[in-house]
Design a protein around this motif. Structure first.
Motif, mmCIF file in Angstrom:
data_model
loop_
_atom_site.group_PDB
_atom_site.id
_atom_site.type_symbol
_atom_site.label_atom_id
_atom_site.label_comp_id
_atom_site.label_asym_id
_atom_site.label_seq_id
_atom_site.Cartn_x
_atom_site.Cartn_y
_atom_site.Cartn_z
ATOM 1 N N UNK A 153 58.791 106.636 -31.097
ATOM 2 C CA UNK A 153 57.761 105.689 -30.963
ATOM 3 C C UNK A 153 57.791 104.658 -32.098
ATOM 4 N N UNK A 154 59.052 104.236 -32.668
ATOM 5 C CA UNK A 154 59.187 103.146 -33.429
ATOM 6 C C UNK A 154 60.556 102.454 -33.117
ATOM 7 N N UNK A 155 60.353 101.743 -31.794
ATOM 8 C CA UNK A 155 61.553 101.038 -31.340
ATOM 9 C C UNK A 155 61.854 99.900 -32.057
ATOM 10 N N UNK A 156 60.928 99.239 -32.514
ATOM 11 C CA UNK A 156 61.166 97.940 -33.299
ATOM 12 C C UNK A 156 61.654 98.172 -34.677
ATOM 13 N N UNK A 157 61.225 99.355 -35.369
ATOM 14 C CA UNK A 157 61.623 99.577 -36.734
ATOM 15 C C UNK A 157 63.231 99.892 -36.466
ATOM 16 N N UNK A 158 63.381 100.925 -35.426
ATOM 17 C CA UNK A 158 64.753 101.693 -35.389
ATOM 18 C C UNK A 158 65.800 100.705 -35.363
ATOM 19 N N UNK A 159 65.488 99.623 -34.466
ATOM 20 C CA UNK A 159 66.248 98.649 -34.294
ATOM 21 C C UNK A 159 66.615 97.523 -35.598
ATOM 22 N N UNK A 160 65.517 97.172 -35.980
ATOM 23 C CA UNK A 160 65.628 96.124 -37.075
ATOM 24 C C UNK A 160 66.037 96.583 -38.248
ATOM 25 N N UNK A 161 65.566 97.688 -38.675
ATOM 26 C CA UNK A 161 66.049 98.390 -40.041
ATOM 27 C C UNK A 161 67.291 98.644 -40.116
ATOM 28 N N UNK A 162 68.163 99.004 -38.843
ATOM 29 C CA UNK A 162 69.467 99.551 -38.705
ATOM 30 C C UNK A 162 70.282 98.187 -39.051
ATOM 31 N N UNK A 163 69.597 96.977 -38.489
ATOM 32 C CA UNK A 163 70.204 95.730 -38.772
ATOM 33 C C UNK A 163 70.149 95.313 -40.369
ATOM 34 N N UNK A 164 69.208 95.677 -41.104
ATOM 35 C CA UNK A 164 69.000 95.646 -42.569
ATOM 36 C C UNK A 164 70.113 96.430 -43.072
ATOM 37 N N UNK A 165 70.724 97.444 -42.681
ATOM 38 C CA UNK A 165 71.605 98.508 -43.175
ATOM 39 C C UNK A 165 72.862 97.662 -43.111
ATOM 40 N N UNK A 166 72.950 97.161 -41.822
ATOM 41 C CA UNK A 166 74.194 96.495 -41.390
ATOM 42 C C UNK A 166 74.531 95.257 -42.437
ATOM 43 N N UNK A 167 73.527 94.591 -42.609
ATOM 44 C CA UNK A 167 73.584 93.355 -43.367
ATOM 45 C C UNK A 167 73.976 94.017 -44.957
ATOM 46 N N UNK A 168 73.369 95.160 -45.437
ATOM 47 C CA UNK A 168 73.595 95.744 -46.900
ATOM 48 C C UNK A 168 74.963 96.146 -46.626
ATOM 49 N N UNK A 169 75.433 97.055 -45.833
ATOM 50 C CA UNK A 169 77.085 97.338 -45.917
ATOM 51 C C UNK A 169 77.848 96.269 -45.953
ATOM 52 N N UNK A 170 77.695 95.188 -45.316
ATOM 53 C CA UNK A 170 78.677 94.085 -45.217
ATOM 54 C C UNK A 170 78.650 93.384 -46.450
ATOM 55 N N UNK A 171 77.446 93.064 -47.073
ATOM 56 C CA UNK A 171 77.330 92.318 -48.222
ATOM 57 C C UNK A 171 77.909 93.249 -49.472
ATOM 58 N N UNK A 172 77.626 94.525 -49.535
ATOM 59 C CA UNK A 172 78.558 95.219 -50.449
ATOM 60 C C UNK A 172 80.119 94.870 -50.759
ATOM 61 N N UNK A 173 80.608 94.739 -49.308
ATOM 62 C CA UNK A 173 82.092 94.311 -49.567
ATOM 63 C C UNK A 173 82.227 92.730 -49.818
ATOM 64 N N UNK A 174 81.543 91.921 -49.582
ATOM 65 C CA UNK A 174 81.564 90.504 -49.811
ATOM 66 C C UNK A 174 81.057 90.394 -51.325
ATOM 67 N N UNK A 175 80.315 91.132 -51.813
ATOM 68 C CA UNK A 175 79.677 90.664 -53.090
ATOM 69 C C UNK A 175 80.444 91.517 -54.318
ATOM 70 N N UNK A 176 81.167 92.411 -53.886
ATOM 71 C CA UNK A 176 81.923 93.270 -54.828
ATOM 72 C C UNK A 176 82.714 92.386 -56.074
ATOM 73 N N UNK A 177 83.339 91.466 -55.667
ATOM 74 C CA UNK A 177 84.121 90.644 -56.624
ATOM 75 C C UNK A 177 83.108 89.929 -57.655
ATOM 76 N N UNK A 178 81.919 89.676 -57.267
ATOM 77 C CA UNK A 178 80.971 89.195 -58.103
ATOM 78 C C UNK A 178 80.280 90.156 -58.934
ATOM 79 N N UNK A 179 80.702 91.393 -58.875
ATOM 80 C CA UNK A 179 79.982 92.464 -59.761
ATOM 81 C C UNK A 179 78.550 92.577 -59.425
ATOM 82 N N UNK A 180 78.320 92.448 -57.996
ATOM 83 C CA UNK A 180 76.794 92.617 -57.313
ATOM 84 C C UNK A 180 77.022 93.690 -56.311
ATOM 85 N N UNK A 181 76.242 94.799 -56.785
ATOM 86 C CA UNK A 181 76.465 96.057 -56.052
ATOM 87 C C UNK A 181 75.129 95.975 -55.153
ATOM 88 N N UNK A 182 75.212 96.452 -53.883
ATOM 89 C CA UNK A 182 74.112 96.398 -52.594
ATOM 90 C C UNK A 182 74.192 97.918 -51.811
#
Length: 262
Positions: A153-182
């Motif tokens: 019953x939460x098709x919108x949240x299921x889809x979009x929140x997963x995208x936020x996690x994908x963003x989070x995971x990607x940024x963790x790799x990109x920003x590690x050299x800046x000492x920014x943990x995500x």
């Protein structure tokens, strides 16, 4: 444990109530300089007064519609001015409406995307220059247990929140050299207004009472109850602190053991 947050500048969005409010309160308890943002400025001011009364820490308010780019920029600027920079961003946004796939047209999908994914992109983009100027930072995105196990019953949240996690995971790799943990922190059944609304929706769809639905939910949670916003907030504050020096790119579920997947 010293979380290394005293005097740090922290911005928490959607913080006038619920999980955002509880998170802002815990940061203030740790001596951080907290800025809270939300659309409802009157309620936001009441929250700031309550946090100051409890902790003795003054809290800055920024009126922000998270779907408006200029509001996001202004909220980040307010936090930077209040705290002499920005050390921690806690990204939070209200969830999209409940419903099934056939109920939503393109406009509703677009609105959910802007509310729960594009807003995260904008907040993080606006925050990064200030964290880089400090030489370190912490970013926490608040998502949902649906990033690991879709919720009926939460098709919108299921889809979009997963995208936020994908963003989070990607940024963790990109920003590690800046000492920014995500990292992302994902609530399960935490007792907030949002959960009560979703319980009412699910109970109506199943033709049962809210009390019966909640009783069923309790049986699916090994701890046997809903969590509290305070329990959730403590997890957020540790991951989004400077005591956390090596955890990044992770999803922490605060769900009382509800999600069974490995």
């Amino acid at each position: 444990m010293d979380l290394g947050l005293k005097g740090k500048s922290v911005l928490v969005s959607a913080a006038s109530k619920g999980l955002g409010k509880a998170t802002a309160l815990e940061y203030a308890r740790e001596g951080a300089i907290v800025t809270i943002a939300s659309r409802n400025f009157e309620q936001l001011q009441q929250t700031a007064e309550e946090i100051k009364r409890i902790t003795g820490q003054a809290v800055t308010c920024a009126e922000m519609d998270i779907t408006r780019a200029e509001d996001v920029e202004n909220a980040v600027s307010t936090a930077v001015s209040a705290g002499g920079g920005l050390d921690v961003l806690v990204y939070n946004a209200g969830g999209p409406p409940a419903g099934m796939f056939d109920q939503f047209d393109d406009a509703q999908w677009q609105k959910a995307f802007e509310l729960n994914l594009l807003s995260a992109v904008r907040m993080i983009r606006a925050s990064l220059p200030h964290m880089r100027a400090k030489g370190a930072g912490r970013i926490i995105t608040l998502t949902s247990s649906s990033i690991k196990q879709p919720i009926n019953g939460l098709i919108l949240s299921n889809t979009i929140r997963t995208g936020v996690y994908g963003l989070t995971k990607s940024l963790a790799a990109e920003l590690a050299n800046d000492q920014i943990l995500v990292n992302t922190v994902a609530p399960g059944r935490i007792e907030t207004d949002r959960i009560l609304e979703l319980d009412a929706f699910s109970a109506n769809r199943q033709g049962i009472s809210v009390e019966e639905l909640q009783s069923q939910s309790f049986r699916q949670i090994p701890v046997g109850r809903y969590g509290t916003p305070e329990e959730f907030a403590r997890a957020v504050v540790f991951l989004g602190s400077f005591a956390n020096t090596y955890i990044t790119g992770q999803a922490l579920l605060v769900d009382g053991g509800m999600v069974k997947g490995l």
